[in-house]
Design a protein around this motif. Structure first.
Motif, PDB file in Angstrom:
ATOM      1  N   MET A   1       0.840  -1.192   0.000  1.00  0.00           N
ATOM      2  CA  MET A   1       0.000   0.000   0.000  1.00  0.00           C
ATOM      3  C   MET A   1       0.878   1.245   0.000  1.00  0.00           C
ATOM      4  N   ARG A   2       0.554   2.176  -0.887  1.00  0.00           N
ATOM      5  CA  ARG A   2       1.292   3.434  -0.964  1.00  0.00           C
ATOM      6  C   ARG A   2       0.557   4.511  -0.179  1.00  0.00           C
ATOM      7  N   LEU A   3       1.311   5.185   0.664  1.00  0.00           N
ATOM      8  CA  LEU A   3       0.727   6.134   1.601  1.00  0.00           C
ATOM      9  C   LEU A   3       0.740   7.553   1.048  1.00  0.00           C
ATOM     10  N   ASN A   4      -0.342   8.265   1.240  1.00  0.00           N
ATOM     11  CA  ASN A   4      -0.415   9.696   0.959  1.00  0.00           C
ATOM     12  C   ASN A   4      -0.150  10.470   2.243  1.00  0.00           C
ATOM     13  N   ILE A   5       0.648  11.506   2.168  1.00  0.00           N
ATOM     14  CA  ILE A   5       0.839  12.410   3.293  1.00  0.00           C
ATOM     15  C   ILE A   5       0.017  13.658   3.023  1.00  0.00           C
ATOM     16  N   VAL A   6      -0.933  13.936   3.892  1.00  0.00           N
ATOM     17  CA  VAL A   6      -1.849  15.048   3.679  1.00  0.00           C
ATOM     18  C   VAL A   6      -1.546  16.161   4.670  1.00  0.00           C
ATOM     19  N   PRO A   7      -1.917  17.408   4.336  1.00  0.00           N
ATOM     20  CA  PRO A   7      -1.692  18.518   5.289  1.00  0.00           C
ATOM     21  C   PRO A   7      -2.612  18.420   6.488  1.00  0.00           C
ATOM     22  N   ALA A   8      -2.245  19.097   7.559  1.00  0.00           N
ATOM     23  CA  ALA A   8      -3.043  19.068   8.786  1.00  0.00           C
ATOM     24  C   ALA A   8      -4.464  19.552   8.549  1.00  0.00           C
ATOM     25  N   SER A   9      -4.619  20.511   7.641  1.00  0.00           N
ATOM     26  CA  SER A   9      -5.945  21.073   7.366  1.00  0.00           C
ATOM     27  C   SER A   9      -6.909  20.051   6.785  1.00  0.00           C
ATOM     28  N   GLN A  10      -6.374  18.936   6.282  1.00  0.00           N
ATOM     29  CA  GLN A  10      -7.254  17.919   5.706  1.00  0.00           C
ATOM     30  C   GLN A  10      -8.151  17.302   6.766  1.00  0.00           C
ATOM     31  N   GLY A  11      -7.714  17.359   8.021  1.00  0.00           N
ATOM     32  CA  GLY A  11      -8.561  16.833   9.092  1.00  0.00           C
ATOM     33  C   GLY A  11      -9.902  17.540   9.157  1.00  0.00           C
ATOM     34  N   ILE A  12      -9.896  18.857   8.932  1.00  0.00           N
ATOM     35  CA  ILE A  12     -11.157  19.614   8.898  1.00  0.00           C
ATOM     36  C   ILE A  12     -11.992  19.193   7.699  1.00  0.00           C
ATOM     37  N   GLN A  13     -11.334  18.944   6.579  1.00  0.00           N
ATOM     38  CA  GLN A  13     -12.054  18.532   5.371  1.00  0.00           C
ATOM     39  C   GLN A  13     -12.733  17.184   5.577  1.00  0.00           C
ATOM     40  N   TRP A  14     -12.081  16.268   6.276  1.00  0.00           N
ATOM     41  CA  TRP A  14     -12.718  14.975   6.547  1.00  0.00           C
ATOM     42  C   TRP A  14     -13.989  15.156   7.352  1.00  0.00           C
ATOM     43  N   MET A  15     -13.929  16.041   8.344  1.00  0.00           N
ATOM     44  CA  MET A  15     -15.119  16.290   9.145  1.00  0.00           C
ATOM     45  C   MET A  15     -16.223  16.909   8.297  1.00  0.00           C
ATOM     46  N   LYS A  16     -15.870  17.902   7.473  1.00  0.00           N
ATOM     47  CA  LYS A  16     -16.857  18.548   6.618  1.00  0.00           C
ATOM     48  C   LYS A  16     -17.472  17.554   5.633  1.00  0.00           C
ATOM     49  N   GLN A  17     -16.640  16.681   5.064  1.00  0.00           N
ATOM     50  CA  GLN A  17     -17.147  15.694   4.112  1.00  0.00           C
ATOM     51  C   GLN A  17     -18.095  14.713   4.800  1.00  0.00           C
ATOM     52  N   GLY A  18     -17.763  14.328   6.023  1.00  0.00           N
ATOM     53  CA  GLY A  18     -18.631  13.426   6.761  1.00  0.00           C
ATOM     54  C   GLY A  18     -19.974  14.056   7.065  1.00  0.00           C
ATOM     55  N   ILE A  19     -19.959  15.317   7.491  1.00  0.00           N
ATOM     56  CA  ILE A  19     -21.208  16.024   7.798  1.00  0.00           C
ATOM     57  C   ILE A  19     -22.040  16.220   6.532  1.00  0.00           C
ATOM     58  N   ALA A  20     -21.372  16.626   5.437  1.00  0.00           N
ATOM     59  CA  ALA A  20     -22.080  16.860   4.173  1.00  0.00           C
ATOM     60  C   ALA A  20     -22.697  15.568   3.648  1.00  0.00           C
ATOM     61  N   THR A  21     -21.966  14.463   3.770  1.00  0.00           N
ATOM     62  CA  THR A  21     -22.484  13.174   3.302  1.00  0.00           C
ATOM     63  C   THR A  21     -23.652  12.724   4.163  1.00  0.00           C
ATOM     64  N   PHE A  22     -23.543  12.887   5.467  1.00  0.00           N
ATOM     65  CA  PHE A  22     -24.640  12.537   6.368  1.00  0.00           C
ATOM     66  C   PHE A  22     -25.892  13.333   6.024  1.00  0.00           C
ATOM     67  N   ARG A  23     -25.742  14.605   5.720  1.00  0.00           N
ATOM     68  CA  ARG A  23     -26.893  15.465   5.431  1.00  0.00           C
ATOM     69  C   ARG A  23     -27.615  15.067   4.150  1.00  0.00           C
ATOM     70  N   LYS A  24     -26.939  14.345   3.258  1.00  0.00           N
ATOM     71  CA  LYS A  24     -27.596  13.901   2.021  1.00  0.00           C
ATOM     72  C   LYS A  24     -28.639  12.831   2.305  1.00  0.00           C
ATOM     73  N   LYS A  25     -28.341  11.956   3.273  1.00  0.00           N
ATOM     74  CA  LYS A  25     -29.266  10.874   3.636  1.00  0.00           C
ATOM     75  C   LYS A  25     -29.279  10.722   5.160  1.00  0.00           C
ATOM     76  N   PRO A  26     -29.745  11.739   5.885  1.00  0.00           N
ATOM     77  CA  PRO A  26     -29.646  11.709   7.351  1.00  0.00           C
ATOM     78  C   PRO A  26     -30.425  10.571   8.003  1.00  0.00           C
ATOM     79  N   LEU A  27     -31.640  10.325   7.535  1.00  0.00           N
ATOM     80  CA  LEU A  27     -32.450   9.264   8.149  1.00  0.00           C
ATOM     81  C   LEU A  27     -31.835   7.897   7.905  1.00  0.00           C
ATOM     82  N   ALA A  28     -31.293   7.694   6.713  1.00  0.00           N
ATOM     83  CA  ALA A  28     -30.680   6.408   6.393  1.00  0.00           C
ATOM     84  C   ALA A  28     -29.445   6.173   7.253  1.00  0.00           C
TER      85      ALA A  28
END
Length: 265
Positions: A1-28
């Motif tokens: 497996m080849r590893l990606n090194i991401v910037p610290a700010s990506q941690g905020i993006q993961w949270m935003k992506q999780g919230i945005a994805t949840f909001r698409k199908k919140p009940l599910a």
């Protein structure tokens, strides 16, 4: 497996992506989380064995939530059967997930055993077995050095275990990595991308504390302490479901193969 090194700010993006994805199908997504909690609660009714089984199913449940997040991100509806994703693959994949589950239960059990050596089992009885204790007795217990040491030790060991298993179910299921290698790749990815994961964790802790404080005051004032407590628990479940949803995006960014294998969003 080849590893990606991401910037610290990506941690905020993961949270935003999780919230945005949840909001698409919140009940599910919330429904999937309720199913998971129901199964865990039912298993917990079985003395000792139920706790072990609940722990052993966590890697499979993690894969289920990651699969659900992928489905929603791609515009699909996540059916409850996504929670069984780990058991619908070939025999080799099912065996590998089962091995991960066994390893998780064993490592968690060992971490609890270590705390018993420190404080005689007081932390385990409260944290794991749900022993009833009055607020006054709990405050007195928390003032004791051995209980504090046991709690700190358990927290540290559980963070290490979480790092080992954070990406492991996805690596085993989607890439055919062996269970032991998946644990190694997972913890290396977490360590090498520690700044991003630290920001990610702090962001979720901050959001949870902020929402919990605001919701607690609002719900108690508007609906009274009893109903307010119920609504508060529901709010915390929503945040937890969002957190589980965001886990997929950290995996997607940490490994080159995750993008190249055709499961990207």
């Amino acid at each position: 497996m080849r590893l990606n090194i991401v910037p610290a700010s990506q941690g905020i993006q993961w949270m935003k992506q999780g919230i945005a994805t949840f909001r698409k199908k919140p009940l599910a997504m919330l429904g999937l989380f309720f199913i998971f909690l129901t199964v865990v609660n039912l298993l917990s009714l079985i003395p000792w064995l139920g706790i072990a089984l609940a722990l052993a199913m966590l890697p499979a449940a993690t894969l289920g939530f990651m699969t659900a997040a992928r489905e929603v991100a791609q515009g699909n509806y996540p059916m409850p059967t996504v929670l069984l994703t780990a058991f619908r693959a070939g025999q080799q994949r099912v065996h590998a997930i089962a091995v991960l589950g066994m390893l998780y239960a064993v490592l968690f059990g060992l971490s609890m055993a270590v705390t018993q050596w420190v404080d005689g089992g007081q932390f385990v009885r409260i944290y794991l077995l749900g022993e009833s204790i009055t607020p006054e007795a709990l405050r007195e217990l928390m003032s004791k050095g051995d209980f504090q040491m046991a709690a700190m030790l358990a927290g540290t060991l559980n963070v290490v275990i979480a790092m080992l298993f954070w990406h492991a179910p996805a690596l085993v299921h989607w890439h055919g990595v062996s269970p032991v290698k998946s644990l190694f790749f997972s913890i290396v990815a977490c360590v090498r991308n520690f700044p991003a994961f630290f920001v990610y964790l702090m962001a979720w802790i901050g959001l949870t504390m902020l929402v919990a404080l605001g919701a607690s005051l609002l719900f108690t004032a508007a609906a009274g302490p009893v109903i307010g407590s119920v609504l508060m628990q529901l709010t915390l479940m929503v945040i937890t479901a969002m957190f589980f949803t965001s886990q997929y995006f950290s995996y997607l960014d940490c490994f080159v193969e995750a993008r190249e294998s055709g499961i990207e969003v």
